[in-house]
Write a protein that holds these residues in place. Structure first.
Motif, PDB file in Angstrom:
ATOM      1  N   ILE A   1      35.936  86.313  -6.301  1.00 15.22           N
ATOM      2  CA  ILE A   1      34.564  86.806  -6.375  1.00 15.22           C
ATOM      3  C   ILE A   1      33.875  86.569  -5.036  1.00 15.22           C
ATOM      4  O   ILE A   1      33.969  85.486  -4.452  1.00 15.22           O
ATOM      5  CB  ILE A   1      33.772  86.096  -7.495  1.00 15.22           C
ATOM      6  N   THR A   2      33.194  87.606  -4.555  1.00 13.68           N
ATOM      7  CA  THR A   2      32.324  87.474  -3.390  1.00 13.68           C
ATOM      8  C   THR A   2      30.880  87.468  -3.868  1.00 13.68           C
ATOM      9  O   THR A   2      30.410  88.448  -4.475  1.00 13.68           O
ATOM     10  CB  THR A   2      32.538  88.627  -2.407  1.00 13.68           C
ATOM     11  N   LEU A   3      30.186  86.361  -3.653  1.00 12.37           N
ATOM     12  CA  LEU A   3      28.774  86.252  -4.019  1.00 12.37           C
ATOM     13  C   LEU A   3      27.931  87.008  -2.991  1.00 12.37           C
ATOM     14  O   LEU A   3      28.126  86.844  -1.784  1.00 12.37           O
ATOM     15  CB  LEU A   3      28.348  84.787  -4.061  1.00 12.37           C
ATOM     16  N   LEU A   4      27.003  87.806  -3.493  1.00 10.64           N
ATOM     17  CA  LEU A   4      26.228  88.681  -2.626  1.00 10.64           C
ATOM     18  C   LEU A   4      24.751  88.314  -2.632  1.00 10.64           C
ATOM     19  O   LEU A   4      24.198  87.883  -3.634  1.00 10.64           O
ATOM     20  CB  LEU A   4      26.347  90.133  -3.093  1.00 10.64           C
ATOM     21  N   GLY A   5      24.130  88.523  -1.485  1.00 11.54           N
ATOM     22  CA  GLY A   5      22.686  88.401  -1.356  1.00 11.54           C
ATOM     23  C   GLY A   5      22.279  88.923  -0.004  1.00 11.54           C
ATOM     24  O   GLY A   5      23.045  88.834   0.957  1.00 11.54           O
ATOM     25  N   GLN A   6      21.078  89.493   0.085  1.00 12.16           N
ATOM     26  CA  GLN A   6      20.589  89.855   1.413  1.00 12.16           C
ATOM     27  C   GLN A   6      20.547  88.628   2.315  1.00 12.16           C
ATOM     28  O   GLN A   6      20.761  88.720   3.518  1.00 12.16           O
ATOM     29  CB  GLN A   6      19.191  90.461   1.320  1.00 12.16           C
TER      30      GLN A   6
END
Length: 494
Positions: free
Chosen positions: A231-236
């Motif tokens: 899993i790649t955690l995403l956020g700006q």
């Protein structure tokens, strides 16, 4: 600011990878949706969630634009070129819609994402083919919005309601999943409070908001149960994560990663995109302590000039960045660093550009993304004096990219002869070939049986391509649990 801001991602979520999440459409009521995604990984994640939302409404995904009852363009607004691509594509879609109408078939057209948020009703005015404009915080309302469209109303929905969207995502996480690809994205944070003077994100995605720990863990567990290994955690600005835990405490990204590392079947963790100011001690120590946290970090600096960093409102200096890189490498010596660079920001002189080239030379990157500065309406940078001529930007970009390319090739070459764990994700272009990812996010191509897709295998890197590594399976292994990379000779001897 997310990575690859001007990249068009034309991947439409497949029926296996996305539609399998949702209940099958009622027979005789099936409709088809075509989703085209522009921009960052978070847009890819949002596009998949749109397909989730539309599945119970009878929509199945399609790769064929001409066969679609609903077309959604999920857009990026980081650079002007990306926005203009959207309007160009809408011109093509208008012709398809007209041809379908002649055959007695309807087609609804929606624009979602950051261009929708930034331009709102202007999209409908400029492109009358568009029936629905929906911002990135409102796509969970798609079924209700489409009902309004079918009643003859043009809809523009660009309100900021991130909490409602996160609640919707959490509710979706309670539903069973049949199948997922071995690697997936998971949004944990949206928006940005940094207000870099070149960036539209605070205006299109809003202020920094984080999902709760329970929401993130629940979705991650659901993914792992469906076969997701990475899993790649995403956020700006993902390392500004500040999610609320069940006891009311606030968790940072480092603590969240430690919790996710305990999930059975979830073997690899990544995150993107980060800001240097939010790289705290706990997150750095997570790179040291967590075997599942891959040795790769995208940490944009944008410029190597203190004058330009100040003009960009980055609120750190080049020396701050150097000290941070030293701490990260002390914790994780084998980490591959990636970054973003903007050339030709207003006021950038030859000396400022030389400072950027010096920073790149001193840090040494495994990869990076670089762009010419483009004025985005409504951002402070667009109104600054001393805009750099286009030919100067182009020359500087070519010089910078040549240096980055040399560093990337050198980093890739340093992997030759290593044995590392590779997550095998899909079939390659050639018969009998699979493609996976190394711990450092490089594509790895090798000959292997198709039934190994979704497994993590020990692979010796035997050759280097321009963008990929080429490997061979280590003979006689079951699925392995390598901690990273070791010399091939030692792996064979052991």
């Amino acid at each position: 600011m997310t990575s690859r801001p001007d990249q068009e991602l034309t991947k439409t979520p497949s029926a296996d990878s996305v539609a399998a999440d949702v209940p099958l459409a009622v027979a005789g009521n099936q409709r088809k949706v075509f989703v085209r995604t522009y921009g960052c990984q978070m847009n890819v994640y949002d596009s998949e969630r749109m397909s989730d939302v539309l599945g119970p409404e009878g929509y199945q995904t399609t790769d064929d634009l001409e066969d679609a009852d609903l077309v959604i363009l999920n857009t990026c607004h980081i650079r002007e070129k990306a926005a203009e691509k959207v309007y160009s594509e809408l011109g093509r879609i208008r012709k398809v819609k007209e041809e379908r109408a002649k055959a007695g078939k309807d087609m609804l057209v929606g624009v979602a994402g950051c261009v929708a948020q930034a331009e709102g009703a202007e999209i409908s005015r400029r492109a009358p083919v568009v029936d629905l404009v929906v911002g990135p915080q409102s796509y969970h309302q798609l079924p209700a919005l489409l009902d309004k469209v079918r009643q003859g109303t043009k809809v523009v929905e660009t309100e900021f309601d991130i909490d409602a969207k996160f609640d919707h995502l959490s509710a979706r996480a309670e539903q069973p999943v049949l199948k997922r690809p071995p690697a997936a994205f998971l949004t944990v944070q949206e928006g940005c409070d940094k207000f870099c003077t070149f960036c539209v994100v605070p205006y299109t995605r809003g202020a920094e908001v984080s999902r709760s720990v329970e929401q993130v863990v629940s979705e991650a567990e659901r993914m792992a149960a469906a076969g997701v290994r990475e899993i790649t955690l995403l956020g700006q600005n993902v390392n500004a994560y500040h999610g609320e835990a069940a006891d009311g405490a606030t968790w940072g990204l480092g603590k969240l990663l430690r919790r996710l590392s305990d999930i059975d079947g979830l073997d690899r963790l990544r995150y993107t995109t980060s800001h240097p100011r939010d790289m705290d001690d706990d997150l750095i120590e997570a790179h040291r302590d967590l075997k599942s946290l891959m040795p790769y970090l995208h940490l944009p600096v944008q410029s190597g000039s203190d004058k330009i960093l100040k003009a960009m409102n980055r609120r750190h200096t080049r020396e701050d960045y150097f000290r941070l890189i030293d701490r990260i490498r002390e914790a994780a010596p084998d980490i591959a660093l990636s970054g973003d660079f903007i050339v030709g920001f207003p006021g950038e002189t030859d000396t400022d550009f030389a400072d950027t080239m010096d920073l790149i030379g001193r840090v040494g990157y495994g990869s990076a993304f670089s762009f010419k500065y483009s004025q985005r309406p409504g951002t402070p940078g667009a109104a600054m004096d001393e805009q750099v001529p286009e030919d100067v930007k182009s020359a500087r970009l070519a010089e910078l990219q040549a240096l980055i390319s040399d560093q990337q090739q050198a980093f890739n070459a340093s992997r030759r002869g290593m044995t590392c764990d590779v997550l095998l994700e899909k079939k390659g272009r050639n018969p009998g070939q699979l493609v996976g990812k190394s711990p450092w996010l490089q594509p790895v191509q090798l000959d292997a049986p198709e039934d190994l897709i979704g497994s993590i295998q020990a692979v010796e890197i035997v050759d280097i391509g321009s963008n990929s590594l080429f490997g061979r399976l280590i003979d006689g292994q079951d699925e392995t649990d390598f901690p990273g990379a070791i010399p091939a000779s030692a792996a064979q001897a052991g």
